[in-house]
Design a protein around this motif. Structure first.
Motif, mmCIF file in Angstrom:
data_model
loop_
_atom_site.group_PDB
_atom_site.id
_atom_site.type_symbol
_atom_site.label_atom_id
_atom_site.label_comp_id
_atom_site.label_asym_id
_atom_site.label_seq_id
_atom_site.Cartn_x
_atom_site.Cartn_y
_atom_site.Cartn_z
ATOM 1 N N LYS A 92 -10.920 10.823 -3.089
ATOM 2 C CA LYS A 92 -12.197 11.437 -2.708
ATOM 3 C C LYS A 92 -12.228 11.824 -1.231
ATOM 4 C CE LYS A 92 -14.673 7.948 -4.272
ATOM 5 N NZ LYS A 92 -13.650 7.109 -4.938
ATOM 6 N N SER A 93 -11.110 11.631 -0.537
ATOM 7 C CA SER A 93 -11.059 11.983 0.883
ATOM 8 C C SER A 93 -11.060 13.499 1.057
ATOM 9 C CB SER A 93 -9.802 11.391 1.532
ATOM 10 O OG SER A 93 -9.543 12.012 2.770
ATOM 11 N N LEU B 172 -4.266 5.548 -0.976
ATOM 12 C CA LEU B 172 -4.706 6.860 -1.441
ATOM 13 C C LEU B 172 -6.182 6.808 -1.809
ATOM 14 C CD1 LEU B 172 -4.365 9.751 -2.578
ATOM 15 C CD2 LEU B 172 -3.579 8.713 -4.713
ATOM 16 N N ASP B 173 -6.954 7.718 -1.221
ATOM 17 C CA ASP B 173 -8.359 7.899 -1.584
ATOM 18 C C ASP B 173 -8.516 9.337 -2.067
ATOM 19 O OD1 ASP B 173 -11.064 8.069 -1.892
ATOM 20 O OD2 ASP B 173 -11.562 7.874 0.238
ATOM 21 N N TYR C 164 -7.816 14.725 3.026
ATOM 22 C CA TYR C 164 -6.628 14.695 2.167
ATOM 23 C C TYR C 164 -6.598 15.917 1.249
ATOM 24 C CZ TYR C 164 -4.233 13.442 -2.209
ATOM 25 O OH TYR C 164 -3.466 13.467 -3.356
ATOM 26 N N ASP D 59 -5.931 5.392 7.347
ATOM 27 C CA ASP D 59 -5.923 4.963 5.946
ATOM 28 C C ASP D 59 -4.576 4.354 5.581
ATOM 29 O OD1 ASP D 59 -8.421 6.018 5.835
ATOM 30 O OD2 ASP D 59 -7.924 7.721 4.559
ATOM 31 N N SER E 165 0.844 -1.189 0.000
ATOM 32 C CA SER E 165 0.000 0.000 0.000
ATOM 33 C C SER E 165 0.881 1.241 0.000
ATOM 34 C CB SER E 165 -0.892 0.013 1.244
ATOM 35 O OG SER E 165 -0.083 0.190 2.405
ATOM 36 N N LYS F 53 -15.043 14.130 -8.569
ATOM 37 C CA LYS F 53 -14.949 12.698 -8.281
ATOM 38 C C LYS F 53 -15.768 12.277 -7.064
ATOM 39 C CE LYS F 53 -10.415 12.144 -10.436
ATOM 40 N NZ LYS F 53 -8.965 11.948 -10.225
ATOM 41 N N SER F 54 -15.900 13.159 -6.102
ATOM 42 C CA SER F 54 -16.656 12.819 -4.902
ATOM 43 C C SER F 54 -18.153 12.958 -5.175
ATOM 44 C CB SER F 54 -16.260 13.737 -3.743
ATOM 45 O OG SER F 54 -17.112 13.529 -2.638
#
Length: 468
Positions: free
Chosen positions: A256-257, A253-254, A260, A250, A196, A292-293
């Motif tokens: 949509k966070s 990588l997200d 972040y 986490d 990860s 994206k979110s």
């Protein structure tokens, strides 16, 4: 030969202005009869080709640096950069069917630009090599990356021995070499497949990012040069994720966070000095999160953070309007009032052409992806005959131009439309990127306002739509 004749004519012209620069070219297989010249996002002129598909332009009030020329090619509107300095007389020749690969410069100032274009083309091939290296352990990856950078600097030294060059040229080449190197190190944790992102970060040597002390956040000479901007984008993504990991559990990588993206906006605002690049990075960060979110409840916090930091009025207005549009397009809402035109020039309301489960997809001949979208839609039509697939050209309202494209690509006339007012429709439907897709149920209500036909989850969305 033709380019040489233009140049000779230019050099013999007694009216040549000392200190100015001359830029021209010959376009083989032109798609349109003009070339757009710009400097630092500001359009200088639109220059038309003559009957031989050539042009010559004098850059008066010469400001040395990178200039951009754009023209229509096989893959849509393409661009490339040219370094111009006082007294240059540079002529290019290119074939629109092989844009970058066919580009060659001649004339005074040509050698430095041929060097730059070859550096760019070599970089494209090098990216694949570096991606392979990125699967190695950090120390071995670093060793091989150092070897590539040293080879480039040795090549530059040899070029400078044979060719007198200026500081601005050397700064551009050195900057390109260094920021390509920095970029490869920034993206390493994201493209290494071993673990990860969190595990990859933890495996890095303590000095892996020591180069960050050399970063110039106000590198005005490289402001318009793509390696610099590309580096900065990934640089802030990397640092933001590292900070995010310190405050969350986490491990991957997200994008949509919300947290972040808020960290990324703060880092850009705190570190970037050059306002032009800062505003672009801020806008891109806000735009990517919002597009994206699907959690509209989080939009306002990101929008407020962006607005407090942004100083570009036009960007700010665009992002704010996009948030308003996406809120209005939430699941369960009806489509807004949008006027469209069919192949027979009839004006219709978009809602009125939806009478069963529907996929709306948008396209433009500016982007080559439109053929892929249409092919995918045709495949899905066979598998899901209960679903209607409607294509809308999103960037033109010129009937004849659009009809010519329909005939050229052999698209069905029955389910093809254009907007009566493209700019208004794009804003109301938040069409960005241009190839976005919307799913609408048989009652005309939005199921998903922002999806992708090429996603592995798309057919599951269609099955869910049919099972409603």
């Amino acid at each position: 030969m033709a380019s040489t004749l233009i140049l000779i004519s230019c050099e013999k012209d007694s009216k040549i202005e000392e200190g100015a620069a001359y830029f021209g070219g010959e376009v083989v297989n032109p798609r349109e009869n003009f070339v757009i010249l710009s400097k630092s996002k500001k359009v200088l002129d639109t220059v038309f080709l003559d009957e031989s598909n050539r042009f010559l332009y004098k850059v008066a009030n010469m400001e040395e640096g990178l200039y951009t020329f754009r023209l229509w090619a096989a893959e849509g509107l393409e661009y490339q950069m040219v370094l111009l300095e006082p007294n240059d007389s540079i002529i290019f020749r290119l074939n629109t069917l092989e844009f970058d690969e066919s580009l060659v410069y001649t004339g005074r100032g040509a050698r430095k630009n041929n060097y730059l274009i070859n550096l760019f083309l070599d970089g494209e091939a090098e990216d694949k090599v570096v991606l392979g290296y990125s699967q190695l352990a950090p120390h071995e990856f670093e060793r091989r990356l150092d070897s590539i950078r040293n080879h480039k600097f040795n090549k530059l030294k040899k070029f400078n021995v044979k060719n007198p060059t200026s500081d601005i040229f050397n700064n551009l080449v050195e900057g390109s070499i260094n920021y390509d190197y920095y970029l490869s190190k920034e993206v390493y944790p994201f493209v290494n497949y071993a673990n990860s992102e969190r595990a990859n970060f933890e495996a890095l040597p303590s000095n892996f990012y020591d180069f960050r002390s050399e970063i110039d956040y106000d590198y005005s000479e490289l402001m318009d040069f793509f390696p610099y901007y590309s580096f900065l984008k990934h640089h802030f993504e990397n640092m933001a994720l590292s900070e995010h990991f310190k405050k969350s559990d986490d491990t991957v990588l997200d994008v949509k966070s919300k947290n972040y993206n808020l960290i990324k906006l703060d880092l850009i605002d705190r570190l970037m000095i050059n306002d032009s690049i800062k505003n672009r990075l801020l806008a891109q960060t806000a735009f990517e999160f919002i597009s994206k979110s699907k959690n509209t409840d989080e939009y306002d916090e990101v929008l407020n953070s962006y607005t407090a930091k942004n100083t570009h009025v036009e960007n700010g207005t665009y992002i704010t309007e996009m948030v308003s549009s996406l809120k209005a397009l939430k699941t369960g809402s009806f489509l807004p009032e949008i006027s469209i035109l069919d192949y027979n020039n009839r004006e219709l309301n978009l809602k009125d052409v939806i009478n069963k489960p529907t996929v709306l997809y948008f396209w433009s001949n500016t982007y080559s992806s439109h053929n892929d979208s249409h092919k995918k839609a045709e495949e899905l039509k066979v598998k899901y005959p209960e679903v209607n697939f409607i294509a809308i050209h999103a960037t033109t309202n010129k009937q004849q131009e659009w009809k010519s494209l329909i005939l050229k690509y052999n698209y069905s006339k029955d389910n093809e439309f254009i907007f009566k007012n493209p700019e208004l429709a794009k804003q109301k439907l938040a069409i960005s990127p241009i190839n976005k897709v919307m799913i609408i149920d048989k009652k005309g209500k939005i199921v998903n306002a922002h999806t992708n036909m090429f996603s592995i989850m798309f057919e599951e969305e269609l099955l869910g739509l049919l099972n409603q």
